[in-house]
Write a protein that holds these residues in place. Structure first.
Motif, PDB file in Angstrom:
ATOM      1  N   SER A  48       0.845  -1.185   0.000  1.00 39.47           N
ATOM      2  CA  SER A  48       0.000   0.000   0.000  1.00 39.47           C
ATOM      3  C   SER A  48       0.883   1.238   0.000  1.00 39.47           C
ATOM      4  O   SER A  48       1.634   1.492   0.934  1.00 39.47           O
ATOM      5  CB  SER A  48      -0.883   0.003   1.238  1.00 39.47           C
ATOM      6  N   ALA A  49       0.778   1.997  -1.093  1.00 41.67           N
ATOM      7  CA  ALA A  49       1.601   3.200  -1.215  1.00 41.67           C
ATOM      8  C   ALA A  49       1.309   4.156  -0.069  1.00 41.67           C
ATOM      9  O   ALA A  49       2.209   4.780   0.486  1.00 41.67           O
ATOM     10  CB  ALA A  49       1.324   3.880  -2.549  1.00 41.67           C
ATOM     11  N   ALA A  50       0.052   4.242   0.311  1.00 37.30           N
ATOM     12  CA  ALA A  50      -0.337   5.187   1.359  1.00 37.30           C
ATOM     13  C   ALA A  50       0.320   4.819   2.683  1.00 37.30           C
ATOM     14  O   ALA A  50       0.909   5.657   3.350  1.00 37.30           O
ATOM     15  CB  ALA A  50      -1.851   5.209   1.501  1.00 37.30           C
ATOM     16  N   ALA A  51       0.222   3.554   3.038  1.00 37.92           N
ATOM     17  CA  ALA A  51       0.783   3.116   4.319  1.00 37.92           C
ATOM     18  C   ALA A  51       2.293   3.340   4.337  1.00 37.92           C
ATOM     19  O   ALA A  51       2.850   3.856   5.300  1.00 37.92           O
ATOM     20  CB  ALA A  51       0.466   1.643   4.552  1.00 37.92           C
TER      21      ALA A  51
ATOM     22  N   ALA B  49      -1.946  13.592   3.116  1.00 38.60           N
ATOM     23  CA  ALA B  49      -2.646  12.836   2.080  1.00 38.60           C
ATOM     24  C   ALA B  49      -2.502  11.344   2.325  1.00 38.60           C
ATOM     25  O   ALA B  49      -3.454  10.578   2.157  1.00 38.60           O
ATOM     26  CB  ALA B  49      -2.096  13.202   0.712  1.00 38.60           C
ATOM     27  N   ALA B  50      -1.335  10.939   2.750  1.00 34.11           N
ATOM     28  CA  ALA B  50      -1.084   9.510   2.956  1.00 34.11           C
ATOM     29  C   ALA B  50      -1.989   8.956   4.045  1.00 34.11           C
ATOM     30  O   ALA B  50      -2.631   7.928   3.868  1.00 34.11           O
ATOM     31  CB  ALA B  50       0.378   9.284   3.308  1.00 34.11           C
ATOM     32  N   ALA B  51      -2.038   9.640   5.163  1.00 32.03           N
ATOM     33  CA  ALA B  51      -2.850   9.160   6.276  1.00 32.03           C
ATOM     34  C   ALA B  51      -4.320   9.089   5.874  1.00 32.03           C
ATOM     35  O   ALA B  51      -5.004   8.097   6.138  1.00 32.03           O
ATOM     36  CB  ALA B  51      -2.686  10.075   7.477  1.00 32.03           C
ATOM     37  N   SER B  53      -5.625   8.843   2.858  1.00 31.81           N
ATOM     38  CA  SER B  53      -5.984   7.835   1.864  1.00 31.81           C
ATOM     39  C   SER B  53      -5.771   6.421   2.414  1.00 31.81           C
ATOM     40  O   SER B  53      -6.414   5.488   1.961  1.00 31.81           O
ATOM     41  CB  SER B  53      -5.239   8.057   0.551  1.00 31.81           C
ATOM     42  N   LEU B  54      -4.903   6.314   3.392  1.00 28.58           N
ATOM     43  CA  LEU B  54      -4.751   5.000   4.017  1.00 28.58           C
ATOM     44  C   LEU B  54      -6.065   4.618   4.689  1.00 28.58           C
ATOM     45  O   LEU B  54      -6.541   3.501   4.572  1.00 28.58           O
ATOM     46  CB  LEU B  54      -3.630   5.058   5.063  1.00 28.58           C
ATOM     47  N   PRO B 105      -2.445  -0.389  -8.885  1.00 27.60           N
ATOM     48  CA  PRO B 105      -2.555  -1.466  -7.901  1.00 27.60           C
ATOM     49  C   PRO B 105      -2.173  -1.027  -6.482  1.00 27.60           C
ATOM     50  O   PRO B 105      -2.747  -1.523  -5.515  1.00 27.60           O
ATOM     51  CB  PRO B 105      -1.597  -2.528  -8.428  1.00 27.60           C
ATOM     52  N   GLU B 106      -1.249  -0.111  -6.379  1.00 32.14           N
ATOM     53  CA  GLU B 106      -0.837   0.338  -5.039  1.00 32.14           C
ATOM     54  C   GLU B 106      -1.802   1.383  -4.474  1.00 32.14           C
ATOM     55  O   GLU B 106      -1.572   1.965  -3.431  1.00 32.14           O
ATOM     56  CB  GLU B 106       0.588   0.906  -5.090  1.00 32.14           C
ATOM     57  N   ARG B 107      -2.823   1.627  -5.208  1.00 36.02           N
ATOM     58  CA  ARG B 107      -3.877   2.570  -4.800  1.00 36.02           C
ATOM     59  C   ARG B 107      -3.390   3.992  -4.543  1.00 36.02           C
ATOM     60  O   ARG B 107      -3.848   4.658  -3.611  1.00 36.02           O
ATOM     61  CB  ARG B 107      -4.625   2.016  -3.577  1.00 36.02           C
ATOM     62  N   MET B 108      -2.499   4.407  -5.410  1.00 33.66           N
ATOM     63  CA  MET B 108      -2.039   5.788  -5.380  1.00 33.66           C
ATOM     64  C   MET B 108      -3.059   6.652  -6.146  1.00 33.66           C
ATOM     65  O   MET B 108      -3.127   7.853  -5.988  1.00 33.66           O
ATOM     66  CB  MET B 108      -0.682   5.834  -6.089  1.00 33.66           C
TER      67      MET B 108
END
Lengths: 322, 322
Positions: A48-51, B49-51, B53-54, B105-108
């Motif tokens: 997971s790119a976000a994580a 953004a990361a947190a 979208s996670l 796939p990495e959900r970016m």
DNA sequence: TATAATAAAGGAAACGTTTGCAACAAGTGA
DNA sequence: TCACTTGTTGCAAACGTTTCCTTTATTATA
């Protein structure tokens, strides 16, 4: 979604071991690692790119901010950037949406390259203050987190004026760019300085905004006041193309009555008839250098740098001897 | 970095209250909300953004995959996409780096639009299988998570051949595109079908790859075999431009000896002399429609749709009566 | 006045990673 | 035999949000 947790369970190890294995750390033994990798593949695991970026505080993505995509201009520029970046494990994304200016502060990208005059310098500065790394290609900025790589606009504009003068032109007209553009301002300034060196030259300025339409309008103005052959320096090629459009509908001939030189050497310029004289520079190099400076900044190898891209004259039949 | 935690402490409330306030939830009273907002602004708070979208499992970003940026072609296309997307709260990023295929796939990104023949159909399918939403513009795919919007290549190619025939051409030459390109294959197929309707026409095929260089080479071949006026259908404008380049160095005249029609109506085509005849379609609409279908898919309003973009003939002096 | 309903706020888990540190086993040297 | 490395793995906190559920305070209803 399958996560490292699932892999850990399946492999009968802890999630930290999975993480280490996935990242190729030497802390985990070859056999365990192989087993984990196999299971990951089998489960179709995708990180997971976000994580990851939440934890690592980086995304390995660089953003380039562009005003508009119009010119074929950008192809080589982006190519140059991508090559440099991907060699260093970074991806490039082009940002030009309304809200995309948020990408940098929200840490969606690790750094940004700016080629968008509408992006406020004040805002860029505040990003830099917060520790974000930037490269500007369209303005001058002095800050420990900002590098810059600018065109040698002055040299280019001087080359253009000298070229027209050399071809015997005594009446020279410049079609200006928008005030917001740093390049436009620099070019104009150099033009004004350059024409002063030729006391016999009659010098006229016409407004323009770097778009085709304003080139057409400038052409119309020139046509109306036409009394003798005139040399025109359009501060970019796009306006020159617009001017071609206009004169193709008149009885005045480019390269005979109206002599035109542009700036940028965009792709179209070599295909129009007659070939447009213009000021050239390597877009590829410009992009590559900008990326390089940004990486230097991010990887703390260097302090900010200020580079300049050289320009050269391309002759064309749009300018002939008077 | 200041987080909602800091705001919570400063405001003397819990982080959940801060989150609700920041998101404008009615669960928190006006006064508290105002106080929190004020503190957030004062502390220069910017969300991660990361947190987000996670947790939310979405990014509100759409990716467009392009092979190369060459043509001025893409300007209008991207413009069309951006308008539709930003109206719906989404951002667009252009992906063309080596590793950018991982973004989906990495959900970016929340969804992707594909206009890149080098992207493997197999891979796209596996993304769709995993539940990701796609729109393809360069191939045919049938899957509950994939919509498609294709050009009407067949109609275009037929228009082109008919136009040449109508102008009295009895010898017609087509410059092909790369096999990898769906558009190229469709156009060629339609050409072959169309010429069969004219029994008196001599028909020749020459290889091409959609780039200028191959257009030049095709021009050379035509020149070598030249015996009588010939009508040439270049399967895209870019190759037509290349062919112009070639013939500008010869004694054969476009629109007299060699009659050329292209496909795409790229920007340059209207500036070259003589004006290139070509097949036109709205790039803006193409992009807008693709985005719309993607949003429909993501927001589960509709099942996948298959749309087609109409084309039309643009006449030009590059094709005249034989 | 007691009770139910409503409104406002807080607690805590969860999203999926990375990583410092602890734990443990096995091998090393004295 | 004992203490000490060395090598391998696990624990748990942390990154910064969102959101379900609970608690507490307030007001309306019987």
């Amino acid at each position: 979604m399958v996560s490292i947790k699932d892999i850990a369970k399946q492999a009968g190890v802890s999630i930290s071991t999975v993480s280490y294995a996935l990242n190729g750390s030497p802390k985990v033994t070859k056999e365990t690692s192989a087993r984990i990798l196999a299971i990951a593949k089998e489960l179709n695991y995708i990180p997971s790119a976000a994580a990851r970026s939440l934890k690592k505080r980086e995304t390995k993505i660089i953003g380039i901010y562009l005003t508009n995509y119009s010119g074929a201009f950008y192809g080589q520029l982006l190519q140059g950037m991508m090559e440099t970046l991907s060699e260093n494990g970074y991806e490039l994304i082009v940002c030009s949406g309304k809200e995309s200016h948020r990408f940098l502060p929200e840490r969606m990208i690790d750094g940004a390259i700016i080629l968008d005059a509408t992006y406020e310098t004040k805002e860029l500065l505040s990003h830099a203050e917060r520790g974000h790394k930037l490269v500007v290609m369209d303005r001058r900025m002095d800050h420990p987190n900002i590098s810059q790589v600018l065109l040698d606009n002055k040299a280019g504009a001087t080359l253009a004026i000298d070229y027209l003068a050399e071809k015997g032109h005594r009446k020279i007209c410049v079609v200006k760019g928008p005030d917001i553009s740093f390049d436009a301002r620099q070019r104009l300034e150099a033009v004004q300085k350059a024409v002063q060196r030729y006391s016999h030259i009659e010098y006229i300025e016409i407004d323009g905004d770097f778009h085709k339409q304003s080139g057409e309008e400038a052409g119309k103005k020139i046509h109306q006041d036409f009394t003798e052959p005139v040399g025109v320096f359009c501060l970019n090629d796009e306006m020159a193309i617009g001017m071609y459009n206009y004169f193709s509908r008149t009885n005045l001939r480019i390269g005979e009555d109206v002599h035109i030189i542009g700036f940028d050497n965009i792709e179209v310029s070599q295909y129009i008839q007659p070939r447009l004289a213009t000021i050239n520079y390597s877009k590829h190099k410009w992009g590559a250098l900008a990326s390089e400076l940004l990486l230097n900044l991010i990887q703390k190898k260097h302090s900010p740098e200020h580079e300049r891209i050289n320009v050269s004259l391309i002759e064309g039949d749009s300018v002939r001897n008077r």
